[in-house]
Write an enzyme that holds these catalytic residues in place. Structure first.
Site, PDB file in Angstrom:
ATOM      1  N   LYS A 114     -44.139  -8.166  34.615  1.00  0.00           N
ATOM      2  CA  LYS A 114     -43.977  -9.420  35.368  1.00  0.00           C
ATOM      3  C   LYS A 114     -44.512  -9.245  36.797  1.00  0.00           C
ATOM      4  O   LYS A 114     -45.202 -10.103  37.329  1.00  0.00           O
ATOM      5  CB  LYS A 114     -42.506  -9.839  35.400  1.00  0.00           C
ATOM      6  CG  LYS A 114     -41.946 -10.278  34.056  1.00  0.00           C
ATOM      7  CD  LYS A 114     -42.733 -11.430  33.471  1.00  0.00           C
ATOM      8  CE  LYS A 114     -42.190 -11.878  32.121  1.00  0.00           C
ATOM      9  NZ  LYS A 114     -43.031 -12.949  31.507  1.00  0.00           N
ATOM     10  N   TYR A 162     -41.072  -3.811  30.975  1.00  0.00           N
ATOM     11  CA  TYR A 162     -41.049  -5.283  30.881  1.00  0.00           C
ATOM     12  C   TYR A 162     -41.092  -5.880  32.298  1.00  0.00           C
ATOM     13  O   TYR A 162     -41.940  -6.714  32.597  1.00  0.00           O
ATOM     14  CB  TYR A 162     -39.793  -5.763  30.146  1.00  0.00           C
ATOM     15  CG  TYR A 162     -39.473  -7.205  30.449  1.00  0.00           C
ATOM     16  CD1 TYR A 162     -38.463  -7.540  31.357  1.00  0.00           C
ATOM     17  CD2 TYR A 162     -40.227  -8.225  29.883  1.00  0.00           C
ATOM     18  CE1 TYR A 162     -38.209  -8.855  31.670  1.00  0.00           C
ATOM     19  CE2 TYR A 162     -39.962  -9.553  30.196  1.00  0.00           C
ATOM     20  CZ  TYR A 162     -38.954  -9.854  31.105  1.00  0.00           C
ATOM     21  OH  TYR A 162     -38.716 -11.159  31.420  1.00  0.00           O
ATOM     22  N   SER A 219     -39.819 -13.604  36.345  1.00  0.00           N
ATOM     23  CA  SER A 219     -38.400 -13.327  36.129  1.00  0.00           C
ATOM     24  C   SER A 219     -37.759 -12.759  37.389  1.00  0.00           C
ATOM     25  O   SER A 219     -38.413 -12.062  38.169  1.00  0.00           O
ATOM     26  CB  SER A 219     -38.260 -12.325  34.975  1.00  0.00           C
ATOM     27  OG  SER A 219     -36.940 -11.809  34.928  1.00  0.00           O
TER      28      SER A 219
HETATM   29  C1  WQD Z   1     -26.398 -10.447  31.005  1.00  0.00           C
HETATM   30  C2  WQD Z   1     -25.118  -9.696  31.300  1.00  0.00           C
HETATM   31  C3  WQD Z   1     -25.094  -7.442  30.461  1.00  0.00           C
HETATM   32  C4  WQD Z   1     -25.143  -8.467  26.219  1.00  0.00           C
HETATM   33  C5  WQD Z   1     -32.410 -10.012  30.840  1.00  0.00           C
HETATM   34  C6  WQD Z   1     -33.789  -9.750  31.400  1.00  0.00           C
HETATM   35  C7  WQD Z   1     -34.289 -10.994  32.086  1.00  0.00           C
HETATM   36  C8  WQD Z   1     -34.278 -12.119  31.089  1.00  0.00           C
HETATM   37  C9  WQD Z   1     -32.840 -12.366  30.641  1.00  0.00           C
HETATM   38  C10 WQD Z   1     -36.252 -12.319  29.750  1.00  0.00           C
HETATM   39  C11 WQD Z   1     -25.375  -8.249  31.706  1.00  0.00           C
HETATM   40  C12 WQD Z   1     -24.030  -8.300  29.775  1.00  0.00           C
HETATM   41  C13 WQD Z   1     -25.149  -8.547  27.599  1.00  0.00           C
HETATM   42  C14 WQD Z   1     -23.994  -7.976  25.549  1.00  0.00           C
HETATM   43  C15 WQD Z   1     -22.910  -7.677  27.687  1.00  0.00           C
HETATM   44  N1  WQD Z   1     -35.062 -11.791  29.967  1.00  0.00           N
HETATM   45  N2  WQD Z   1     -24.041  -8.173  28.309  1.00  0.00           N
HETATM   46  N3  WQD Z   1     -22.914  -7.596  26.313  1.00  0.00           N
HETATM   47  O1  WQD Z   1     -29.938  -8.312  31.383  1.00  0.00           O
HETATM   48  O2  WQD Z   1     -29.303 -10.186  33.014  1.00  0.00           O
HETATM   49  O3  WQD Z   1     -31.511 -10.258  31.891  1.00  0.00           O
HETATM   50  O4  WQD Z   1     -32.420 -11.143  29.991  1.00  0.00           O
HETATM   51  O5  WQD Z   1     -36.850 -13.138  30.353  1.00  0.00           O
HETATM   52  O6  WQD Z   1     -35.601 -10.787  32.537  1.00  0.00           O
HETATM   53  O7  WQD Z   1     -33.693  -8.736  32.379  1.00  0.00           O
HETATM   54  O8  WQD Z   1     -29.452 -10.669  30.564  1.00  0.00           O
HETATM   55  O9  WQD Z   1     -28.063 -11.566  28.740  1.00  0.00           O
HETATM   56  O10 WQD Z   1     -29.015  -9.210  28.506  1.00  0.00           O
HETATM   57  O11 WQD Z   1     -27.166  -9.638  30.120  1.00  0.00           O
HETATM   58  O12 WQD Z   1     -21.915  -7.333  28.346  1.00  0.00           O
HETATM   59  O13 WQD Z   1     -23.927  -7.865  24.291  1.00  0.00           O
HETATM   60  O14 WQD Z   1     -24.339  -9.622  30.097  1.00  0.00           O
HETATM   61  O15 WQD Z   1     -24.578  -6.158  30.745  1.00  0.00           O
HETATM   62  O16 WQD Z   1     -24.409  -7.896  32.671  1.00  0.00           O
HETATM   63  P1  WQD Z   1     -29.992  -9.746  31.764  1.00  0.00           P
HETATM   64  P2  WQD Z   1     -28.450 -10.265  29.388  1.00  0.00           P
END
Ligand code: WQD
Length: 338
Positions: free
Chosen positions: A154, A150, A125
């Protein structure tokens, strides 16, 4: 050529199984069904008429892993997706993550290192980069101290694979995903998060279908054009196809080193608000969202430099964010219609 896909009933795993089958590979899936359903097998078959073999195995059980490899002695390659992947949960329950994500990896590698030749593809990741200083992010960007157990699993996983490949016949490719989104165009498979989705796009589609009242946007005070975080959202089908490319590279012995690393993204960053507005355009639905304080652990921006994947792996993302969001919406509507 039989390929084991661990976590093969999961979101990225199931899409990869379809693409492997499309390219003529024979697939056996291991899944413990902790975050997926056996009905995904029907979804895979509905797409290309092929049923992969399936074994429900808890990869934390060393004896069960040994029994699997004794039964499937013809497995010549493994694509290892199976892992716990909720950042927040990993902070609350680190040992669950170290046991599942590291223990399982060790048991699988112990079986592979007995073979004269074994190909191994690891689901890593972009989280290993933390908040990289320079955008877009290249593979030689320094790995930062993990911001969650997590992310640490990785990083540790990558190091374990390097150490084992150095003293065994295992050849490996580490694939560092950016943000996988979307669903197969047939809407027969897609993302099925258990409980309240932690990730942005499944929360959006559930809000749009009325399962969630309001989407919280975690902060609009970041140093980005519109103040919300920027990520590289890659269509899950593009991601799946990259795994087939990586496997073929190992099978055809085209890999330059025993362990190679590739970033898998589109090379384009999109902000949270851009994703929301793109979804509204793609679905015709207007989203009820509210700006709330930042989420702990979030980085400001991350998007991939795709040069190495394009030129060395011979792979490039072809589907757009709009297509990914439209497919995610089509999938959400189909799942809820059942
Ligand atoms: C994306 C953006 C949030 C939800 C994580 C893991 C990564 C992979 C993908 C597993 C961020 C914003 C989110 C919400 C929001 N996981 N957000 N409201 O955190 O980039 O990555 O998931 O393999 O390893 O780290 O993805 O989709 O959670 O968030 O505003 O209800 O959307 O703050 O900026 P992230 P995400």
């Amino acid at each position: 050529m039989k390929i084991l896909v661990t976590g093969g009933l999961g979101f990225i795993g199931s899409h990869t199984v379809v693409e492997l089958q499309n390219e003529g590979f024979e697939v056996v899936i291991i899944d413990d069904l902790s975050n997926s359903s056996v009905t995904v097998l029907e979804g895979i078959k509905a797409i290309n008429g092929k049923s992969p073999e399936f074994e429900q195995v808890d990869l934390r059980d060393k004896a069960a892993v040994q029994q699997f490899f004794a039964k499937y002695a013809d497995v010549s390659g493994v694509i290892h997706f199976a892992a716990s992947k909720a950042v927040g949960e990993s902070v609350q329950n680190p040992l669950l993550y170290y046991e599942n994500n590291i223990g399982a990896l060790v048991y699988i590698l112990q079986e592979l290192q007995k073979k004269d030749k074994a190909n191994f593809i690891f689901s890593s990741s972009c989280t290993v980069y933390g908040q990289a200083e320079k955008m877009p992010i290249t593979e030689d960007t320094a790995v930062q101290p993990a911001m969650s157990p997590y992310g640490n699993t990785k990083q540790i996983g990558e190091e374990i694979i390097r150490d084992v490949a150095a003293v065994s016949a295992i050849e490996a490719i580490l694939l560092r995903y950016f943000n996988p989104v979307g669903a197969h165009e047939s809407a027969n498979i897609g993302e099925l998060p258990l409980g309240v989705p932690q990730n942005l796009v499944p929360f959006i589609t559930q809000a749009a279908i009325g399962l969630r009242d309001q989407l919280s946007v975690f902060g609009d005070d970041y140093p980005t054009p519109d103040g919300t975080c920027v990520r590289d959202y890659i269509h899950v089908v593009d991601l799946a196809k990259a795994h087939v490319k990586a496997l073929k590279r190992l099978v055809d012995k085209k890999n330059a080193d025993k362990v190679e690393v590739f970033n898998l993204g589109t090379g384009k960053g999109s902000s949270v608000l851009e994703v929301i507005h793109a979804f509204e355009k793609a679905s015709g639905k207007s989203l009820n969202y509210k700006i709330v304080p930042r989420r702990a652990g979030d980085i400001t921006e991350a998007y991939a430099d795709t040069t190495k994947a394009n030129n060395v792996l011979g792979w490039k993302a072809e589907l757009s964010l709009d297509e990914a969001l439209a497919s995610a919406w089509k999938w959400e509507q189909k799942v809820r219609a059942k």
